[in-house]
Scaffold this active site. Structure first.
Site, PDB file in Angstrom:
ATOM      1  N   SER A 212     -57.575   4.370   0.881  1.00 16.31           N
ATOM      2  CA  SER A 212     -56.222   4.609   1.356  1.00 16.31           C
ATOM      3  C   SER A 212     -56.099   4.342   2.854  1.00 16.31           C
ATOM      4  O   SER A 212     -56.369   3.234   3.285  1.00 16.31           O
ATOM      5  CB  SER A 212     -55.810   6.030   0.967  1.00 16.31           C
ATOM      6  OG  SER A 212     -54.433   6.066   0.792  1.00 16.31           O
ATOM      7  N   HIS A 354     -53.927   8.009  -7.526  1.00 14.04           N
ATOM      8  CA  HIS A 354     -54.439   7.727  -6.188  1.00 14.04           C
ATOM      9  C   HIS A 354     -55.633   8.628  -5.864  1.00 14.04           C
ATOM     10  O   HIS A 354     -55.479   9.817  -5.618  1.00 14.04           O
ATOM     11  CB  HIS A 354     -53.291   7.987  -5.208  1.00 14.04           C
ATOM     12  CG  HIS A 354     -53.595   7.579  -3.808  1.00 14.04           C
ATOM     13  ND1 HIS A 354     -53.765   6.269  -3.430  1.00 14.04           N
ATOM     14  CD2 HIS A 354     -53.747   8.314  -2.677  1.00 14.04           C
ATOM     15  CE1 HIS A 354     -54.005   6.213  -2.132  1.00 14.04           C
ATOM     16  NE2 HIS A 354     -54.007   7.440  -1.656  1.00 14.04           N
TER      17      HIS A 354
HETATM   18  C1  GCU Z   1     -49.898   8.307   2.267  1.00 10.66           C
HETATM   19  C2  GCU Z   1     -49.475   7.001   2.915  1.00 10.66           C
HETATM   20  C3  GCU Z   1     -50.356   5.834   2.452  1.00 10.66           C
HETATM   21  C4  GCU Z   1     -51.812   6.182   2.605  1.00 10.66           C
HETATM   22  C5  GCU Z   1     -52.105   7.495   1.899  1.00 10.66           C
HETATM   23  C6  GCU Z   1     -53.537   8.001   2.048  1.00 10.66           C
HETATM   24  O1  GCU Z   1     -49.575   8.278   0.913  1.00 10.66           O
HETATM   25  O2  GCU Z   1     -48.133   6.792   2.613  1.00 10.66           O
HETATM   26  O3  GCU Z   1     -50.074   4.667   3.200  1.00 10.66           O
HETATM   27  O4  GCU Z   1     -52.613   5.130   2.120  1.00 10.66           O
HETATM   28  O5  GCU Z   1     -51.279   8.501   2.424  1.00 10.66           O
HETATM   29  O6  GCU Z   1     -54.170   7.737   3.077  1.00 10.66           O
HETATM   30  O7  GCU Z   1     -53.987   8.704   1.136  1.00 10.66           O
END
Ligand code: GCU
Length: 374
Positions: A212, A354
């Site tokens: 992420s 995620h």
């Molecule tokens: C949020 C953000 C993302 C990122 C994520 C993370 O959702 O919007 O861009 O990748 O956090 O780091 O888990």
């Protein structure tokens, strides 16, 4: 969707056409002109310009503990210390080197974005977010750093962390000054400074991996620093592996609104104007060529947008082909749990949401075994 339709719909900048309009036809032209130009565009419009490389003041302090992980590993706790005009700082690197088998070992450097509990040096609390035991069991050294050592993940005007130590401007912050992702990428490169000198490790076989926001960081660190042989992006999404043009889920505006500290001042001017940005993220992946790249997505992670992450690999492939590697060779978007291992490019889509899981890590290591780090 046919690839040609997609290219048309997204109207991407041509990765193999220089700013002067010339077609890039050789590796020499790519390396001598287009690649540096692309890195400069990303510095200017997206991540910002780092004011310092390896600081002259940098030192490593290492505490070595043999016989950890029930004898499977030697633990090294390294403090990377440095000093700038704004004071001193440190990044702590935790490293487990296999004690069985034969070194020097290839390694995975993990850019941890979930705080130090995920990196428990005593390994009492073992998390699959960073499965150091599995990494060691598969013959790789497992290194990790906590991104917040370099820069806390808060919007406070870039006064703390390495910004406060190395920034030298007076008054208003320049619009192309480095922001938080760039500060984290800088820390990853300082960790590489250490890893490259450890005789237990093979400096030519080191991967940088992140999830992420950590995956966005791994891509930028890998683009800037050719010492990384493999770059792994897990669900990095917006301003990571995913193309911004035509992206679903998180847009440039959405990421700038919620995380204004991640990218530089100029990036805000592209809110709702993806088409005007002189780069797109396929160009960041292309800057890794001919080194190996692995991108992973999750079915339910619509915020990151798996299709846009996969499309960026396909759009970077011409630069890999220029270097003699087929990349994913036009493979269609795969079903879940059907990893694609191409030449210097890998991709998988995982069921679920995620996260960074044991499944993801095993595939990263399979890809490394298949050639990226062997
Ligand atoms: C949020 C953000 C993302 C990122 C994520 C993370 O959702 O919007 O861009 O990748 O956090 O780091 O888990």
């Amino acid at each position: 969707m046919e690839k040609d339709d997609m290219t048309d719909e997204r109207r991407l900048p041509d990765v193999l056409k220089g700013a002067n309009g010339n077609a890039i036809k050789t590796v020499e032209e790519w390396r001598g002109s287009r690649r540096p130009e692309i890195l400069e565009l990303f510095r200017t419009y997206v991540y910002g310009r780092e004011p310092v490389g390896r600081p002259a003041s940098q030192v490593f302090e290492t505490v070595i503990t043999p016989g950890t992980m029930n004898g499977a590993a030697v633990r090294k706790q390294v403090e990377i210390r440095f000093e700038g005009q704004g004071g001193t700082g440190k990044v702590r690197l935790l490293l487990f080197v296999p004690s069985e088998g034969k070194g020097p070992y290839p390694a995975f450097l993990f850019l941890n974005n979930r705080g130090v509990t995920e990196m428990d040096p005593e390994r009492r609390d073992i998390s699959m977010f960073w499965p150091a035991e599995r990494i060691v069991a598969r013959g790789y050294a497992a290194a990790a750093l906590d991104l917040e050592d370099a820069d806390p993940d808060v919007d406070e005007g870039h006064r703390n962390g390495v910004h406060g130590i190395f920034d030298e401007y007076d008054g208003e912050r320049p619009k192309d000054a480095w922001a938080t992702i760039a500060a984290w990428a800088w820390a990853a490169r300082r960790a590489m400074d250490y890893l490259a000198t450890d005789p237990d490790l093979d400096a030519g076989r080191i991967a940088v991996a992140g999830h992420s926001r950590g995956g966005k960081t791994a891509l930028w660190a890998g683009a800037l620093d050719e010492r990384f042989a493999l770059v792994v992006s897990n669900e990095s999404g917006s301003t990571g592996a995913a193309l911004s043009r035509g992206k679903r889920g998180e847009t440039i505006q959405a990421i700038n609104d919620r995380f204004p500290h991640w990218f530089n001042g100029h990036y805000k001017s592209f809110n709702g104007r993806e088409e005007a940005l002189p780069v797109d993220q396929h160009m960041l992946i292309a800057a890794l060529a001919p080194r190996s790249v692995y991108v992973a997505s999750a079915v339910q992670d619509e915020w990151a947008d798996p299709a846009s992450e996969f499309a960026a690999l396909a759009e970077a492939a011409p630069v890999y082909r220029l270097h003699g590697y087929k990349g994913l060779a036009g493979a269609p978007f795969p079903a879940p749990e059907s990893p694609l291992f191409g030449e210097r490019m890998g991709y998988h889509l995982r069921s679920g949401g995620h996260d960074l899981t044991a499944y993801d890590w095993e595939r990263f290591m399979d890809f490394a075994d298949a050639g990226a780090l062997k």
